[in-house]
Design a protein around this motif. Structure first.
Motif, mmCIF file in Angstrom:
data_model
loop_
_atom_site.group_PDB
_atom_site.id
_atom_site.type_symbol
_atom_site.label_atom_id
_atom_site.label_comp_id
_atom_site.label_asym_id
_atom_site.label_seq_id
_atom_site.Cartn_x
_atom_site.Cartn_y
_atom_site.Cartn_z
ATOM 1 N N THR A 1 -20.246 -16.705 -26.585
ATOM 2 C CA THR A 1 -19.078 -15.891 -26.876
ATOM 3 C C THR A 1 -18.742 -14.701 -26.152
ATOM 4 N N THR B 1 -14.375 -16.307 -31.251
ATOM 5 C CA THR B 1 -16.015 -16.216 -31.677
ATOM 6 C C THR B 1 -16.223 -16.859 -32.875
ATOM 7 N N ASP C 1 -23.562 -10.357 -29.197
ATOM 8 C CA ASP C 1 -22.864 -10.172 -30.175
ATOM 9 C C ASP C 1 -23.572 -10.393 -31.519
#
Lengths: 408, 252
Positions: free
Chosen positions: B176, B184, B208
């Protein structure tokens, strides 16, 4: 996908028509007229068109699909020529065994050179192939004189064994033939002021070129062709997709080497002598020019490029000072001389200059070669016609333009 | 015994020790995340798994076989596919051709010479590729040239390409990175869907934490080339060693 199939068939039919009627199409000016010097419809030149067409079609399978730029393809052309002439000397004057042997030998030669050169890509690959070709040229020129007859070139002689034709005490050199049809035999048709030459040699070469062109269409549209385009597009992804790119590139290299060998064999069949200069780097560069000028990676581009360059080499180069003075004779004397002085460097012996300028223009403004130029013109014409027809059809025209873009 | 066993792997680049004594075990049919600050050696580790780099010491076993010394395409044929940080696709080819190529690779192996048959005549490959495009919801873009896709679509395409090979292990390198929040979330949903539909093991490198905690079943934290901890997501959040690695906090 059915669209591409129909387009390919149309293309093949158009090319077949053009090659079969080339003796008429290339002789548009009456014999003896002032423009007759622009006629390209004489057998010797037409043979060159199609034979170098074969050479360029093969080169395009390597360069156009995989992106590997070989600077040594003339080596295969030369090897093909030598093999063919040896076949004429030892076996028979029939062109079939000569052509078969030239393809096989060139293929083997390409396998060896490709195996080594394809370990590198990009500029290093180009340099390796160039080095191999220059090596072959120098060997043929000096060390291998017993096989290649050095700088004189390999020729037929009266005391060749020719096992099948039974040499014997001949008084003149025999002629290459296909089961009795002599290659240089030709019929001249007179129609009014025009005259057209139909020669056996040309038609044999043309039919072989059509077969080669058909084969190249099949390769382009096959899964193998798709893999070759994948090599050009992203070799890293290809390897991480479980595909080994090396055998794919090697196969493409050998196929294009065999095409070059075939072209060399045909050259020797039309005129049975082979010289080392056929392998020189200028000859390798020429096929690169042909392919890029016509449009690398397109089906018809290389053939166009080959025809274009050979036309320039043979016709444009014949325009000498005398001819120019003839053209500008209507002008006052001073201006006539001035015009001749301006134009002269670009024609006759200076034809390379014009070709170079054209090449630059094509590379800068038409990266897709002459084929792209043709497409743009076609799109322009369609758009104008459709604009007149009204807004409803113009969207159809855009669609057509969009769909014609990725195809060739 | 996991499907992927990394034992004592070290890798040096000149004076820089990128990996030192890394041990990692990825269990079959799990989603395993590898996290860590920049320069922790995550990408180096991934490159060692797919044959792009060869570790100086240690062993990498996949499915009971060593992957070391094998060429990238051989490792891939064993069942490891990788999604790269910047999508690696065949940008000159159409979306459909992009998906067809891995289908061919799965069926025919590393090389097969079929130069005369038509691509459009291979009905089983076409069917497979079509199904895959529907799976990732890209069937309407099948004739688009891949280079003109948006970044999110390129990512989806690359994932479709990897999945067409029905890999046993899918490696995802920051799937992502550089995506908008909505994209995402789409990717997370897509990965969850993929996981639900088939038996597949995934190893994800990710920055992330939202992605990591929505997908991972096991998490390995890597710092300065050595694994700090391997834990479930619940246990990793407050782990003192992890806090230290990320925030430089002194251990209490």
């Amino acid at each position: 996908m059915h669209g591409t199939k129909a387009k390919d068939t149309t293309l093949l039919i158009v090319v077949a028509f053009m090659t079969m009627f080339a003796p008429f199409l290339l002789n548009p000016f009456p014999a003896g007229s002032e423009l007759a010097q622009f006629n390209a419809g004489y057998p010797d030149l037409m043979q060159r068109f199609v034979i170098f067409g074969i050479f360029a079609i093969g080169f395009n399978i390597l360069f156009g699909l995989t992106g590997y730029l070989s600077f040594g393809h003339a080596a295969f052309l030369g090897v093909g020529s030598y093999s063919a002439v040896w076949m004429f000397k030892l076996l028979s004057m029939n062109v079939i065994p000569a052509i078969v042997l030239s393809v096989v030998v060139a293929g083997l030669f390409a396998l060896v050179i490709g195996f080594v050169s394809l370990r590198r890509s990009g500029i290093y690959f180009s340099i390796l192939t160039l080095a191999f070709a220059q090596m072959s040229f120098n060997l043929a020129y000096s060390v291998l004189t017993p096989i290649t007859n050095g700088e004189t070139g390999l020729q037929l002689s009266l005391d060749d064994p020719r096992i099948l034709d039974g040499g014997g005490p001949a008084t003149s050199l025999p002629v290459t033939n296909l089961f009795g049809w002599e290659m240089r035999e030709s019929t001249t048709i007179h129609a009014g002021a025009w005259s057209f030459d139909l020669s056996v040699g040309y038609y044999l070469s043309a039919i072989i070129m059509l077969a080669c062109f058909y084969l190249s269409i099949r390769i382009f549209r096959s899964p193998f062709g798709m893999m070759l385009r994948a090599v050009k597009s992203n070799q890293q992804r290809m390897n991480y997709t479980g595909l080994n790119s090396r055998p794919y590139t090697l196969a493409a290299f050998v196929i294009s080497g065999m095409y070059a060998g075939l072209a060399g064999g045909l050259l020797a069949s039309m005129d049975p002598l082979a010289g080392a200069e056929r392998m020189q780097w200028t000859a390798s560069g020429e096929v690169v020019l042909m392919t890029i000028l016509g449009g690398a990676g397109t089906l018809i581009g290389p053939v166009l490029g080959a025809g274009f360059i050979k036309y320039f080499e043979n016709i444009f180069s014949k325009i000498n000072e005398g001819v120019l003075h003839g053209w500008f004779a209507v002008m006052p004397d001073g201006i006539e001389d001035l015009l001749v002085a301006i134009v002269y460097p670009f024609v006759g012996k200076g034809w390379h200059l014009t070709l170079g300028l054209l090449f630059m223009l094509v590379v800068i403004f038409l990266p897709g070669g002459l084929v792209e130029g043709g497409q743009r013109m076609g799109r322009f014409a369609f758009r104008r016609r459709d604009r007149k027809a009204g807004p409803v059809e113009s969207s159809a025209a855009e669609k057509r333009a969009a769909s014609s873009k990725p195809a060739e | 015994m996991g499907i992927l066993e990394v034992k004592n792997v070290s890798k040096r680049f000149g004076g820089l020790k990128a990996l030192s004594d890394v041990n990692l075990s990825v269990r079959e049919n799990t989603v395993h995340a590898i996290i860590g600050p920049n320069g922790a050696g995550k990408s180096t580790l991934l490159n060692c798994l797919i044959g792009k780099l060869i570790p100086d010491t240690g062993s990498v076993m996949f499915d009971g076989q060593s992957v070391l010394g094998r060429k990238p395409h051989e490792i891939n044929q064993m069942g490891i596919s990788r999604v790269f940080q910047t999508p690696e696709i065949f940008s000159d080819l159409t979306v459909f051709e992009n998906v067809m190529i891995p289908c061919f690779a799965k069926r025919d192996g590393a090389f097969r010479m079929h130069a005369i048959g038509k691509t459009s005549g291979e009905s089983d490959i076409i069917e497979q590729a079509e199904r895959m495009l529907i799976d990732v919801n890209m069937q309407d873009k099948r004739h688009v040239q891949a280079s003109s896709l948006s970044r999110g679509d390129k990512r989806r395409l690359e994932m479709a390409m990897c999945l067409s090979q029905q890999p046993k292990l899918l490696l995802l390198d920051e799937p992502t990175a550089g995506m908008a929040r909505a994209d995402t979330n789409n990717t997370i949903d897509l990965l969850k869907e993929i996981k639900a539909k088939r038996d597949i093991t995934m190893a994800i490198i990710e920055h992330d934490m939202h992605v990591v905690f929505s997908l991972a079943e096991r998490i390995t934290v890597l710092a300065q080339g050595t694994p700090l901890v391997e834990e479930t997501p619940e246990n990793i959040k407050g782990h003192p060693k992890v806090r230290e690695a990320y925030l430089g906090e002194a251990q209490v």
